[in-house]
Enzyme design. Sequence first.
Site, short mmCIF file in Angstrom:
data_model
loop_
_atom_site.label_atom_id
_atom_site.label_comp_id
_atom_site.label_asym_id
_atom_site.label_seq_id
_atom_site.Cartn_x
_atom_site.Cartn_y
_atom_site.Cartn_z
N HIS A 12 3.56 -31.15 -3.96
CA HIS A 12 3.84 -31.50 -2.55
C HIS A 12 5.32 -31.22 -2.27
O HIS A 12 6.18 -32.03 -2.56
CB HIS A 12 3.54 -32.98 -2.29
CG HIS A 12 3.67 -33.37 -0.85
ND1 HIS A 12 2.69 -34.06 -0.18
CD2 HIS A 12 4.65 -33.15 0.06
CE1 HIS A 12 3.08 -34.27 1.08
NE2 HIS A 12 4.28 -33.71 1.25
N HIS A 14 8.27 -29.46 0.54
CA HIS A 14 8.65 -28.87 1.82
C HIS A 14 9.75 -27.86 1.57
O HIS A 14 10.87 -28.23 1.22
CB HIS A 14 9.15 -29.95 2.79
CG HIS A 14 8.08 -30.94 3.16
ND1 HIS A 14 7.23 -30.74 4.22
CD2 HIS A 14 7.69 -32.09 2.57
CE1 HIS A 14 6.37 -31.76 4.29
NE2 HIS A 14 6.63 -32.58 3.29
N LYS A 97 -3.89 -29.34 4.94
CA LYS A 97 -3.15 -30.60 5.08
C LYS A 97 -3.44 -31.25 6.41
O LYS A 97 -3.28 -30.63 7.47
CB LYS A 97 -1.64 -30.31 4.96
CG LYS A 97 -0.74 -31.53 5.17
CD LYS A 97 -0.76 -32.48 3.99
CE LYS A 97 0.01 -33.77 4.26
NZ LYS A 97 1.45 -33.63 4.01
N HIS A 134 -1.95 -37.03 4.73
CA HIS A 134 -0.84 -37.95 5.00
C HIS A 134 -1.50 -39.25 5.45
O HIS A 134 -1.96 -39.35 6.58
CB HIS A 134 0.11 -37.40 6.09
CG HIS A 134 1.27 -38.31 6.32
ND1 HIS A 134 2.55 -38.00 5.95
CD2 HIS A 134 1.33 -39.56 6.85
CE1 HIS A 134 3.36 -39.01 6.24
NE2 HIS A 134 2.64 -39.97 6.80
N HIS A 172 1.68 -38.72 -1.48
CA HIS A 172 2.80 -39.66 -1.56
C HIS A 172 2.40 -41.11 -1.35
O HIS A 172 2.83 -41.74 -0.39
CB HIS A 172 3.93 -39.26 -0.59
CG HIS A 172 3.48 -38.81 0.78
ND1 HIS A 172 2.68 -39.56 1.60
CD2 HIS A 172 3.74 -37.67 1.47
CE1 HIS A 172 2.48 -38.91 2.72
NE2 HIS A 172 3.11 -37.76 2.67
N ASP A 245 7.34 -34.48 -2.37
CA ASP A 245 7.60 -34.63 -0.93
C ASP A 245 9.09 -34.43 -0.63
O ASP A 245 9.62 -35.02 0.32
CB ASP A 245 7.12 -35.99 -0.40
CG ASP A 245 7.00 -35.99 1.12
OD1 ASP A 245 6.92 -34.90 1.72
OD2 ASP A 245 6.98 -37.09 1.71
#
Length: 342
Positions: A12, A14, A97, A134, A172, A245
């Site tokens: 995960h 970004h 996602k 999420h 997360h 994350d």
Amino acid sequence: MMLTLTRPDDFHLHLRDGQALARTVGDALGQCARALVMPNLVPAVDTLEAVSAYRQRILAHVPKGADFTPLMSLYLSQTLSPETLLHAKAQGVLAVKWYPKGATTNSAQGVAHLEALEPILSVMQEVGLILLIHGEVTEAQVDIFARESCFIEEVLIPLRAKFPRLKMVLEHITTAHAVEYVRSQERNLAATITAHHLLFNRNQLLVGGIKPHFYCLPILKKEEDRLALVQAAVSGDRRFFLGTDSAPHARSAKESACGCAGCYTGYATMAFYAQVFERAQALDKLNDFAAKFGAEYYELPYNHGELVLEKRVWQLPETLPFGDTVLVPFLAGEQWHWQVVA
Ligand code: DOR
Ligand code: ZN
């Protein structure tokens, strides 16, 4: 003391886009061999063309011979067609996602309720695309600290009852409740755990002054929750694996009257996790958590090659260049006790 791991996977991450890629991809190369890249760009990465162009932009920052593969995900939106999903796997997309609309950074294009997208979920179930979640409700009246628990009870449990064969990852996780729920599920559910949620509870964010660099979503929870996450991570249970994350924002976007959510851990990912596992006297469990369990869940081969960490004191940087600005990395300026050395 040295610690040798199989080169890890970050399930995960970004990476952002444009000028940010030099920072994020450059840092990722030093920590992991593969990363599952989140699609919450503006506009969202919600077509196969967008995935393929984004992958190319990432790869442009991977030097020849470097051992790093971006694994791609699609953004679940109203416009995603069954047709797209049928071809997604062949194009190297591993997962889709779901950002509940308004839940976090760049989730404005997200879907509030999944009912309308059930045909899409059926296709995903059939073709074996994983749903990344999420897991927070977004209703204004729900307390920010209760949003994950509320999501599990009100959204996830009914969703899993409807789609028992759809493989999911609850991303997360932050609560003892989430740990317990994931453990109660025999199959088709796993969870990623970030380094920041393993290291800190909400006091870090709020006691002695508000500290925006510890603001992330889902928000840090209580100490009992943190302890449950550590327990899960070091337990050797295959349903829990590494996903940072790591989410960079420019300093001005964090140090603001309305600061963005996200901690930039990706420059020293494995140093952070190593300290957590060492404190829990479970360094021998880190390799499975970082390099085995995620690969198994995603049905990928293990990585080749090794990553070596050394236990030695070093000072984490105060700032890092970030395009034409700077970011404040997680735990900026602190002394740390583990470092990747090879
Ligand atoms: O803290 C976070 N930052 N949580 C998320 O879910 C998104 C991320 C981001 O993209 O900045
Ligand atoms: Zn994220």
